[in-house]
Design a protein around this motif. Structure first.
Motif, PDB file in Angstrom:
ATOM      1  N   SER A 108       0.838  -1.198   0.000  1.00 30.16           N
ATOM      2  CA  SER A 108       0.000   0.000   0.000  1.00 30.16           C
ATOM      3  C   SER A 108       0.870   1.244   0.000  1.00 30.16           C
ATOM      4  CB  SER A 108      -0.918   0.032   1.229  1.00 30.16           C
ATOM      5  OG  SER A 108      -0.182   0.308   2.410  1.00 30.16           O
ATOM      6  N   LYS A 148      -2.609 -15.064  -1.883  1.00 31.49           N
ATOM      7  CA  LYS A 148      -3.174 -13.734  -1.672  1.00 31.49           C
ATOM      8  C   LYS A 148      -2.661 -13.104  -0.383  1.00 31.49           C
ATOM      9  CE  LYS A 148      -7.613 -11.313  -1.442  1.00 31.49           C
ATOM     10  NZ  LYS A 148      -9.083 -11.473  -1.496  1.00 31.49           N
ATOM     11  N   GLU A 182      -0.923   1.567  -6.675  1.00 38.30           N
ATOM     12  CA  GLU A 182      -2.128   1.593  -5.841  1.00 38.30           C
ATOM     13  C   GLU A 182      -3.349   2.038  -6.644  1.00 38.30           C
ATOM     14  OE1 GLU A 182      -3.127   3.475  -1.550  1.00 38.30           O
ATOM     15  OE2 GLU A 182      -2.096   1.574  -1.837  1.00 38.30           O
ATOM     16  N   LYS A 186      -4.355  -0.951  -8.592  1.00 37.05           N
ATOM     17  CA  LYS A 186      -4.969  -1.913  -7.669  1.00 37.05           C
ATOM     18  C   LYS A 186      -6.430  -1.557  -7.407  1.00 37.05           C
ATOM     19  CE  LYS A 186      -4.220  -1.712  -3.183  1.00 37.05           C
ATOM     20  NZ  LYS A 186      -3.592  -1.836  -1.830  1.00 37.05           N
ATOM     21  N   ASN A 187      -6.677  -0.281  -7.189  1.00 37.16           N
ATOM     22  CA  ASN A 187      -8.050   0.168  -6.927  1.00 37.16           C
ATOM     23  C   ASN A 187      -8.925   0.054  -8.171  1.00 37.16           C
ATOM     24  OD1 ASN A 187      -7.359   0.723  -4.260  1.00 37.16           O
ATOM     25  ND2 ASN A 187      -6.891   2.872  -4.676  1.00 37.16           N
ATOM     26  N   SER A 212      -7.663  -6.608  -3.823  1.00 36.32           N
ATOM     27  CA  SER A 212      -7.553  -6.380  -2.382  1.00 36.32           C
ATOM     28  C   SER A 212      -6.835  -7.554  -1.751  1.00 36.32           C
ATOM     29  CB  SER A 212      -8.927  -6.212  -1.740  1.00 36.32           C
ATOM     30  OG  SER A 212      -8.823  -6.133  -0.339  1.00 36.32           O
ATOM     31  N   THR A 220      -6.955  -7.980   1.619  1.00 38.62           N
ATOM     32  CA  THR A 220      -7.577  -8.181   2.929  1.00 38.62           C
ATOM     33  C   THR A 220      -8.697  -9.195   2.850  1.00 38.62           C
ATOM     34  OG1 THR A 220      -9.061  -6.299   2.516  1.00 38.62           O
ATOM     35  CG2 THR A 220      -7.004  -5.873   3.700  1.00 38.62           C
TER      36      THR A 220
END
Length: 325
Positions: free
Chosen positions: A104, A171, A314, A317-318, A323, A325
């Motif tokens: 991140s 992941k 990032e 990624k968005n 993700s 998490t």
């Protein structure tokens, strides 16, 4: 004189890339691998014996506490980079951290802040930036040999092996195409064209949520970069930089190119620039020079460069909905 002393290295995380780095490090007369750490002491002992290293640890904290170690190479999976780099810096160590420096932008910022706070050298291990071919190509481009850049094409692709416990498809460890290898073509676009005005990105996903293949178009004021990363297909792994007066192609695989070609005015000119070892030597040499000059960052791959690239990654990624998490 201090400049004649060997720089004393420690390595944490003893997988494939650490082996490649250590094999190159022993080629440098002013480098000394003094300690390695793995959570598996048998693995640490085997690694140390292979590269004539005198000390082994079964914890990373123990290596960070070793007063003999000056700089730590962090080669653990992506998800642990931020935590370990910051801890090493807090222990007064210089740090060379494998790419991507973090999963991140926020963590990337924390790592740079730690470098500044503790006044210790920190660099993301983008070895491609330091190989002779890339350095010379950048000089040629800056000198205007192909005119204004209009297009950059680069990819990084291979058939990944989805094995049990493997990092690439995990992941939780930050696996997948974008963070593992997509950073390479993005890096090339960034050092040539800077921060894009707009990014378009699409991915094919694994059932566990990691991206198997990601294609990206980066839009600039007067240029475009067409980039791809894949762990489920192969490519020729050439890179092309096209301007309004000619084209430069980096030998495959471009991220560790041993030369390049210039296509201009209907002629082709080839240049050979072999790397020392596999090429990790060149980033280690840069670390040595910076430490000896009391720099906390490299001018060739600076803190700002790493943060810029982290922000670009990032955003992608968005955009693709990735993700961890």
């Amino acid at each position: 004189m201090r400049n004649l002393d060997k720089i004393k290295w420690g390595i944490v995380g003893l997988g494939n890339i650490a082996n490649q780095f250590a094999a190159d490090l022993v080629l440098l007369e002013d480098a000394d691998l003094v300690a390695v750490a793995s959570r598996n002491i048998f693995k640490a002992n085997e690694f140390a014996q292979k590269y004539s290293c005198s000390k082994t640890y079964d914890s990373y904290d123990a290596l960070f506490a070793d007063d003999q170690v000056e700089i730590v190479y962090i080669a653990t999976p992506h998800d642990s980079h931020a935590e370990l780099a910051i801890k090493a810096l807090e222990h007064g160590k210089h740090v060379l951290c494998e790419k991507p420096m973090a999963l991140s932008y926020e963590d990337s910022l924390r790592m740079i802040e730690a470098s500044k706070k503790h006044n210790r050298f920190f660099m993301e291990a983008f070895w491609t930036r330091f190989i002779p071919t890339v350095r010379e190509v950048l000089e040629k481009v800056d000198g205007g040999i192909i005119g204004d850049i209009k297009s950059v094409k680069a990819d990084f692709a291979f058939y990944g092996n989805e094995i049990e416990g493997g990092r690439l498809f995990d992941k939780n460890l930050g696996g997948g195409a974008l963070f593992d290898i997509g950073v390479y073509p993005l890096f090339l676009s960034y050092i040539l064209l800077g921060i894009p005005k707009e990014i378009v990105a699409k991915s094919i996903f694994h059932k566990n949520g990691i991206d198997l293949q990601t294609s990206m178009i980066l839009q600039y004021e007067n240029a475009q970069a067409v980039l791809q990363a894949s762990i489920v297909s192969d490519s020729d792994m050439k890179a092309a930089i096209s301007g309004n007066k000619g084209r430069i192609e980096l030998n495959a695989p471009w991220y560790i190119a041993d030369g390049y070609s210039i296509f201009k005015d209907g002629k082709e000119e080839n240049f050979s620039l072999p790397n020392l070892g596999k090429g990790y030597t060149h980033e280690a040499i840069e670390c040595h020079q910076c430490i000896r000059n009391n720099q906390i960052e490299s001018t060739l791959w600076s803190h700002e460069n790493s943060l810029d690239l982290s922000k670009i990654v990032e955003e992608i990624k968005n955009k693709i909905g990735l993700s961890f998490t």
